[in-house]
Design an enzyme around this catalytic site. Structure first.
Site, mmCIF file in Angstrom:
data_model
loop_
_atom_site.group_PDB
_atom_site.id
_atom_site.type_symbol
_atom_site.label_atom_id
_atom_site.label_comp_id
_atom_site.label_asym_id
_atom_site.label_seq_id
_atom_site.Cartn_x
_atom_site.Cartn_y
_atom_site.Cartn_z
ATOM 1 N N ASP A 83 72.279 54.813 86.834
ATOM 2 C CA ASP A 83 72.479 55.787 87.912
ATOM 3 C C ASP A 83 71.183 56.047 88.671
ATOM 4 O OD1 ASP A 83 71.582 56.951 85.490
ATOM 5 O OD2 ASP A 83 72.086 58.943 86.206
ATOM 6 N N GLU A 141 72.757 58.967 83.338
ATOM 7 C CA GLU A 141 71.706 59.478 82.440
ATOM 8 C C GLU A 141 71.027 60.704 83.023
ATOM 9 O OE1 GLU A 141 67.869 60.404 80.964
ATOM 10 O OE2 GLU A 141 68.135 59.416 82.904
ATOM 11 N N GLU A 142 70.977 60.795 84.351
ATOM 12 C CA GLU A 142 70.152 61.807 85.008
ATOM 13 C C GLU A 142 70.766 63.197 85.047
ATOM 14 O OE1 GLU A 142 67.169 61.481 85.856
ATOM 15 O OE2 GLU A 142 66.754 59.391 86.310
ATOM 16 N N HIS A 366 60.758 59.905 89.844
ATOM 17 C CA HIS A 366 61.433 60.904 90.687
ATOM 18 C C HIS A 366 60.620 61.219 91.947
ATOM 19 C CE1 HIS A 366 64.259 62.541 87.301
ATOM 20 N NE2 HIS A 366 63.936 61.279 87.097
#
Length: 397
Positions: A83, A141-142, A366
């Site tokens: 993702d 996962e995020e 990020h």
């Protein structure tokens, strides 16, 4: 020559394809719990490799591929996530994201591509190992609650003897590998504090209970959890990430909203941090004539690597890369839902350096300019492949 010894050369032949897959995924990222084209692409590739089984929709959007060796043996699982994040890609590269406001800013495109490369190699040489290798391609996962727990509940690791995963890390230099047993990533908890005061005119503060002042006091008081409630030898982070209140410069806001995260390792410290956060928020607000309501949400558990499996991975890394390139992994306060797999079966989560200022892969995860040195994917694929094959060798029935 054994398959382990052939692995580096076989993966080098796959490198152009691995890079091509990664750049395609980077251009067409999909957010957590919204992944459609990515899992479809993964499943098509696995079917083209004539995997023994390909399951789609595992846990919702995950993909599981099963590869059985030439003889019976143990079962080892290898995991990659796929993702992306709600961040606008600011890089100036040919593979820049084509989806506005969405990009792979954490390396999951690389994780998926390197595991597909390894799958391609092992599928062609399945008769050379004994046992089963299960490839876990995980969605979401995020975003809590994450895809891992959903895949575990859907049987993704049922019958698995050990599980391994690799995270490409841009803050570590390319060429280095980091492995340690024990805790390496933290418990991840989130909180919301809603403060109710009494609003009024900005020129008449004595007639109000200023929620912004109350909120400010709470922000400061929360830091005493780390400095005065927890031993300096233990780990805890309390971060207030948002502070929202007010609509006008001359109006005292009657309400205020804070959100943040708490990171810990030990279960008892996690319990203490939650208890103290609620007590501090409610007590500080009451002292100032306001009311605080607290929502506390426990997220991903800590990632705790198994001793035995970590040693197998470390030995495999030493064989491949040598002592100068294989380093201990220090615990970090970031979180990962790989912990849900480790709660079900033993295993280890490993880190591979992917940072290189010369290729502009020097931004943190990020970040809108995040990128990886793509040569790290070959290192990660070899590490996972050697670890899986060595595990199967040691547990051959």
């Amino acid at each position: 020559m054994s398959l382990v010894d052939q692995l580096p050369a076989l993966l080098r032949q796959m490198e152009p394809q691995i890079i091509s897959w990664r750049r395609h995924l980077h251009q067409y990222p999909e957010l957590s719990f919204q992944e459609e084209k990515t899992p479809a692409m993964i499943a098509d590739i696995l079917r083209g490799l004539e995997f023994d089984e390909v399951r789609t929709g595992v846990g919702g959007r995950g993909v599981v591929g099963v590869l059985r060796g030439g003889q019976p043996g143990a079962t080892v699982a290898l995991r990659a996530d796929f993702d992306a994040l709600p961040i606008q890609d600011q890089k100036e590269v040919e593979y820049k994201s084509k989806v506005p406001g969405v990009m792979h800013a954490c390396g999951h495109d690389g994780h998926t591509s390197q595991l597909l490369g390894l799958a391609s190699v092992l599928a062609k040489h399945r008769q050379q190992f004994a046992g089963e290798i299960r490839f876990l391609f995980q969605h979401a996962e995020e975003e809590n609650p994450g895809g891992a727990i959903q895949m575990v509940e859907d049987g993704a690791v049922d019958g698995v003897d050990a599980v391994f995963g690799v995270h490409l890390w841009s803050m570590f230099p390319v060429g280095k590998v980091f492995i340690s047993p024990g805790p390496i990533m933290a418990n991840v908890d989130d909180f919301v504090i809603e403060i109710k005061g009494r609003g009024g005119h900005g020129a008449l503060p004595e007639q109000t209970v200023d929620s912004i002042v109350v909120g400010s006091q709470i922000v400061g008081a929360l830091q005493t959890i780390a400095s005065r409630n927890v031993s300096p030898l233990d780990h805890v982070v309390v971060t207030v990430g948002t502070f929202n209140a007010g609509d006008n410069n001359n109006v005292i806001a009657d309400s205020c909203r804070l959100t943040g995260t708490v990171r810990t390792f030990l279960p008892e410290i996690r319990d203490l941090a939650e208890q103290r956060l609620i007590e501090v928020a409610k007590g500080t607000a009451a002292l100032m004539g306001a009311v605080a309501n607290v929502e506390y949400d426990r997220g991903y558990p800590a990632v705790i690597n198994s001793e035995k499996e970590s040693q197998i991975a470390r030995q495999a890394a030493l064989e491949a890369f040598g002592e100068e390139r294989v380093l201990p992994m220090k615990p970090m306060m970031g979180g990962e839902d790989f912990s849900y797999y480790l709660g079900k079966v033993p295993g280890a989560y490993l880190f591979v350096g992917a940072g290189n200022p010369e290729t502009l892969a020097a931004y943190p995860h990020h970040h809108p300019r995040f990128d990886i040195d793509e040569s790290a994917m070959l290192i990660a694929a070899e590490l996972l492949g050697r670890t899986a094959l060595r595990y199967l060798e040691q547990h051959q029935s």
